[in-house]
Design an enzyme around this catalytic site. Structure first.
Site, PDB file in Angstrom:
ATOM      1  CB  THR A  79      22.076  20.002 -28.847  1.00  0.00           C
ATOM      2  OG1 THR A  79      20.756  19.497 -28.631  1.00  0.00           O
ATOM      3  CG2 THR A  79      22.239  21.306 -28.101  1.00  0.00           C
TER       4      THR A  79
ATOM      5  CD  GLU B 289      24.242  22.971 -25.327  1.00  0.00           C
ATOM      6  OE1 GLU B 289      25.300  22.681 -25.927  1.00  0.00           O
ATOM      7  OE2 GLU B 289      23.405  22.112 -25.016  1.00  0.00           O
TER       8      GLU B 289
ATOM      9  CE  LYS C  15      28.755   7.744  -6.830  1.00  0.00           C
ATOM     10  NZ  LYS C  15      27.849   8.689  -6.238  1.00  0.00           N
TER      11      LYS C  15
ATOM     12  CD1 TRP D  78      33.381  10.255  -8.485  1.00  0.00           C
ATOM     13  CD2 TRP D  78      31.674   9.589  -9.743  1.00  0.00           C
ATOM     14  NE1 TRP D  78      32.265  10.936  -8.077  1.00  0.00           N
ATOM     15  CE2 TRP D  78      31.204  10.554  -8.822  1.00  0.00           C
ATOM     16  CE3 TRP D  78      30.764   9.025 -10.640  1.00  0.00           C
ATOM     17  CZ2 TRP D  78      29.873  10.956  -8.774  1.00  0.00           C
ATOM     18  CZ3 TRP D  78      29.458   9.428 -10.596  1.00  0.00           C
ATOM     19  CH2 TRP D  78      29.011  10.373  -9.683  1.00  0.00           C
TER      20      TRP D  78
HETATM   21  P1  ADP Z   1      26.047  17.476 -28.498  1.00  0.00           P
HETATM   22  O1  ADP Z   1      24.937  17.985 -29.269  1.00  0.00           O
HETATM   23  O2  ADP Z   1      26.362  16.033 -28.577  1.00  0.00           O
HETATM   24  O3  ADP Z   1      26.062  18.020 -27.080  1.00  0.00           O
HETATM   25  P2  ADP Z   1      28.299  19.103 -28.923  1.00  0.00           P
HETATM   26  O4  ADP Z   1      29.206  19.195 -30.058  1.00  0.00           O
HETATM   27  O5  ADP Z   1      27.685  20.329 -28.427  1.00  0.00           O
HETATM   28  O6  ADP Z   1      27.231  18.057 -29.284  1.00  0.00           O
HETATM   29  O7  ADP Z   1      29.069  18.338 -27.763  1.00  0.00           O
HETATM   30  C1  ADP Z   1      29.632  18.971 -26.688  1.00  0.00           C
HETATM   31  C2  ADP Z   1      30.234  17.944 -25.770  1.00  0.00           C
HETATM   32  O8  ADP Z   1      31.347  17.291 -26.371  1.00  0.00           O
HETATM   33  C3  ADP Z   1      30.801  18.544 -24.510  1.00  0.00           C
HETATM   34  O9  ADP Z   1      29.809  18.816 -23.558  1.00  0.00           O
HETATM   35  C4  ADP Z   1      31.752  17.449 -24.066  1.00  0.00           C
HETATM   36  O10 ADP Z   1      31.074  16.388 -23.406  1.00  0.00           O
HETATM   37  C5  ADP Z   1      32.273  16.906 -25.367  1.00  0.00           C
HETATM   38  N1  ADP Z   1      33.588  17.499 -25.637  1.00  0.00           N
HETATM   39  C6  ADP Z   1      33.896  18.519 -26.432  1.00  0.00           C
HETATM   40  N2  ADP Z   1      35.224  18.755 -26.451  1.00  0.00           N
HETATM   41  C7  ADP Z   1      35.787  17.847 -25.610  1.00  0.00           C
HETATM   42  C8  ADP Z   1      37.136  17.557 -25.176  1.00  0.00           C
HETATM   43  N3  ADP Z   1      38.175  18.232 -25.622  1.00  0.00           N
HETATM   44  N4  ADP Z   1      37.291  16.550 -24.290  1.00  0.00           N
HETATM   45  C9  ADP Z   1      36.255  15.822 -23.822  1.00  0.00           C
HETATM   46  N5  ADP Z   1      34.970  16.040 -24.214  1.00  0.00           N
HETATM   47  C10 ADP Z   1      34.738  17.038 -25.090  1.00  0.00           C
END
Ligand code: ADP
Length: 539
Positions: free
Chosen positions: A181, A324, A429, A434
Site C-alpha cells: 500500500t 487490498e 467532525k 460529520w
Molecule cells: P493507498 O495505499 O493510499 O490506500 P490505494 O490505491 O489502495 O492506496 O487507495 C485506496 C483508497 O482510495 C480507497 O480506500 C479510497 O479511500 C480511495 N478511493 C478509491 N477509489 C475511490 C473513489 N472512486 N471515490 C473515492 N475514494 C476512492
C-alpha cells in the site's frame, strides 16, 4: 455429493497460455517519446519463456520474490507473466517512493532479483547497499547505468535462453504477485495476490470494463500500483492491444501517443485525467479514438465526468477499490431504466458493487447498519480477491470477522450503490456532526476558477474541528473565499461552509497522485500556509 467437474487450477499461467494461443497477432505497443515500439503477443510470449529461463538460471525458485522497478512497457508485461507463471512472486516496486521507503519494502519482501529500467538505475543505486537480499540486478534498456557496478542486461539474458520453458504446476492459492500500500494513512503494508485471486479478478475486469480483442487499451495507471488495476492481465486474456506509455505520462506525451496509436479505452486517477482534459482544452489534441475511460483511486468530481462527455466525447466510469481489493470492488453504472436526465445521479456515485464482492456498513461499535442510502458508517468488504491479512505484518484493526475494514466512510443504498464521503482518518467532525471533505472538494473543483481543492479538518476552539479549504486556482483565474462560499452555499448545509481558506501553488500528493492529507494537516500545524480566516462567517 461431489461434482463431476475437472479441477483445473486458476492460474496466471492459464491467462498467459490463453492470450498467447488465441490472440498471437494482438499488439503490445510501447511509446518511446516520438516513436512507438510495436510487437505481437506471439513474440512477447516467446520472450516470457526466455525470461523465465533466465531467472531460473539465476537460481530463482518457486516462492522467491522478484522485484520490478519499471515504467509501463513491454518488458514489464513480460515480467508480469514470466515471474508468477514460473511459481515465483512478482513484486512491483513503486518508483515514486522516497528511497528509505523503497529500501524498507525491498527488505521486507526480501527480493532476490530486481529488474530495473536504465532510467531508474540511479534510484536503485541509492538504496542497494541497504538491501542485502538483492543478489542480481537486471537492467532493461541500453541507456546509461549508474552506480550499480556491472548489472546483467535484460536482452543478453533473454538471448541466451531457450524459447520454451516447462511451466510448473501451480497451486492456485500460492502467491503470484505483491504490492505494498502507498501508506497514505500509515506504514506501507504488503498485499500478496494469489493466482486464483488474479485469475478471478481478471474475469471481473474483463466483464466490468467490457474489454475484447477489438479494443486498444491504453494503460496509464502505473503497473507498479495494484497491477495497473488488473488491466494487463484482463486485456491479455481477451486479446486487447496493450498500449504502454513508458515514462511519457505528461499530458503532451499522452496526447502524442493517443493521436498516433488510437486507443479506444483507458483509465486513470482523477489528477491525471484532469491534466489531460486541461491540456486538450488549452492546446488542442486529438483523443477522439477513446470512447471510454475508467476513473478512480480518489473521488471523481461530477464536473470531470460531464466535461469528458461534453468536451472530449468520452464516457467516464467512476470505479472504487484499493490495493487490498485487487482493486476492483465497485463501478458506477446507472441501473436499467434510468432516464437520461437522471444518469448523472448514478455516474457520480462512487460505484455499484461488482459481482464477486460483498459489502456491508458498520457503525463505530462494529454493528451492521442499514443499506438505505442515508446511514453513514465504515464500509467492509469480502470476496475471493479481497485480502484477508497483510504479508508478515499484524494489523488486526484492519479486519473484522473475516471482512476487510476499508477505512472508507460513507453510505450504501438498497441496490448496493456506494457513496464514499471520507476516509475514516480524514473525516471532519464539527460540533458532533460529520462534514464530508470529499463532497466539498468535488464541488469546489466545479467552480470555473478552481483547478484543485483539498479540504481537511483543523482544530477549532468552539466546534472541535472545522474544515480548512486549500485551493489551487487555474492560471490567470481569481476567486475570493466569499465568492467560493457563495458558490457552495446552495449545494451544502450552511454549517459545512468553511471559514478558513488558503490559496497555494500546488497540493501535496502521495506517490500515486492522491492528496496527501496527512502532510497537509502537518504543514498546517507548522503554520506553513497563510490562512484567510473569515471572521464574519464564524458561527
Ligand atoms: P493507498 O495505499 O493510499 O490506500 P490505494 O490505491 O489502495 O492506496 O487507495 C485506496 C483508497 O482510495 C480507497 O480506500 C479510497 O479511500 C480511495 N478511493 C478509491 N477509489 C475511490 C473513489 N472512486 N471515490 C473515492 N475514494 C476512492
Amino acid at each position: 455429493m461431489n461434482s463431476t467437474m475437472q479441477d483445473a487450477p486458476l492460474s496466471i499461467t492459464e491467462l498467459f497460455r490463453h492470450g498467447a494461443q488465441v490472440f498471437p497477432d494482438s499488439e503490445i505497443i510501447t511509446f518511446e517519446g516520438e516513436q512507438a515500439r510495436h510487437t505481437s503477443y506471439a513474440k512477447v510470449a516467446e520472450r516470457v519463456n526466455r525470461l523465465a529461463g533466465a531467472l531460473r538460471t539465476l537460481g530463482i525458485v518457486p516462492g522467491d520474490r522478484v522485484g520490478t522497478l519499471c515504467w509501463n512497457h513491454q518488458e514489464h508485461i513480460e515480467a508480469y507473466f514470466a515471474i508468477p507463471s514460473m511459481g515465483a512472486v512478482l513484486h512491483t516496486l513503486n518508483l515514486r517512493l522516497p528511497p528509505p521507503q523503497l529500501a524498507q519494502i525491498i527488505n521486507h519482501a526480501e527480493d532476490r532479483v530486481v529488474i530495473v529500467d536504465d532510467s531508474l538505475t540511479p534510484l536503485l543505486a541509492s538504496v542497494i547497499d541497504q538491501c542485502p537480499s538483492i543478489e542480481n540486478v537486471i537492467v532493461v534498456g541500453s541507456g546509461e547505468v549508474s552506480g550499480l557496478g556491472e548489472p546483467l542486461a535484460y536482452e543478453t539474458l533473454l538471448a541466451a535462453e531457450s524459447p520454451t520453458f516447462a511451466w510448473p504446476e501451480i497451486d492456485e492459492r500460492s502467491a503470484a504477485s505483491m504490492c505494498y500500500t502507498t501508506g497514505t494513512t500509515g506504514d506501507p503494508k504488503g498485499v500478496a495476490y494469489s493466482h486464483r485471486s488474479v485469475y478471478l479478478h481478471s474475469f471481473a475486469v474483463w466483464a466490468t470494463f467490457h474489454l475484447d480483442d477489438r479494443g486498444r487499451l491504453l494503460i496509464i495507471v502505473p503497473m507498479f500500483h495494484v497491477n495497473a488495476w488488473g488491466t494487463p492481465y484482463a486485456g491479455w486474456l481477451v486479446g486487447s492491444d496493450l498500449l504502454l506509455p513508458g515514462r511519457f505520462l505528461q499530458p503532451q506525451g499522452l496526447c502524442d501517443f493517443i493521436r498516433q496509436e488510437r486507443p479506444t479505452f483507458t483509465g486513470g486517477v482523477p489528477t491525471i485525467l484532469t491534466a489531460l482534459l486541461n491540456h486538450v482544452q488549452a492546446n488542442g489534441g486529438d483523443v477522439s479514438s477513446i470512447k471510454t475511460a475508467v476513473c478512480g483511486g480518489s473521488a471523481v468530481p461530477a464536473t470531470l465526468i460531464t466535461a469528458y462527455r461534453d468536451v472530449l466525447g468520452i464516457e467516464l466510469w467512476q470505479a472504487w477499490g484499493m490495493t487490498e481489493t485487487s482493486p476492483i470492488a465497485a463501478i458506477a453504472f446507472p441501473p436499467k431504466g434510468t432516464a437520461p436526465e437522471d444518469e448523472m445521479i448514478y455516474r457520480s456515485k462512487t460505484g455499484r458493487v461488482v459481482p464477486g464482492v460483498e459489502l456491508r456498513l458498520v457503525d463505530d461499535s462494529g454493528a451492521e447498519i442499514p443499506h438505505d442510502g442515508e446511514a453513514v458508517g465504515e464500509i467492509e468488504v469480502r470476496g475471493p480477491w479481497i485480502t484477508a491479512s497483510y504479508y508478515n505484518a499484524e494489523a488486526p484493526e484492519k479486519f473484522h470477522d473475516g471482512w476487510l475494514r476499508t477505512g472508507d466512510v460513507g453510505n450504501i443504498d438498497a441496490r448496493n450503490y456506494v457513496q464514499i464521503t471520507d476516509r475514516s482518518k480524514d473525516v471532519i467532525k464539527s460540533g458532533g456532526e460529520w462534514i464530508s471533505s470529499v463532497e466539498l472538494e468535488t464541488l469546489l473543483v466545479g467552480h470555473p476558477a478552481v483547478a484543485e481543492a483539498a479540504v481537511v479538518g483543523v482544530h477549532d476552539d468552539r466546534w472541535a474541528e472545522r474544515p480548512l479549504a486549500l485551493l489551487v486556482l487555474k492560471p490567470g483565474a481569481s476567486a475570493t473565499p466569499d465568492e467560493l462560499r457563495d458558490f457552495l452555499a446552495p449545494k451544502v448545509a450552511r454549517w459545512w461552509l468553511p471559514e478558513r481558506w488558503t490559496f497555494v501553488d500546488e497540493l501535496p500528493k502521495t506517490s500515486v497522485g492522491k492528496l496527501d492529507k496527512k502532510l497537509i494537516r502537518a504543514e498546517y500545524g507548522r503554520e506553513k500556509f497563510s490562512v484567510i480566516e473569515l471572521e464574519h462567517a464564524k458561527r
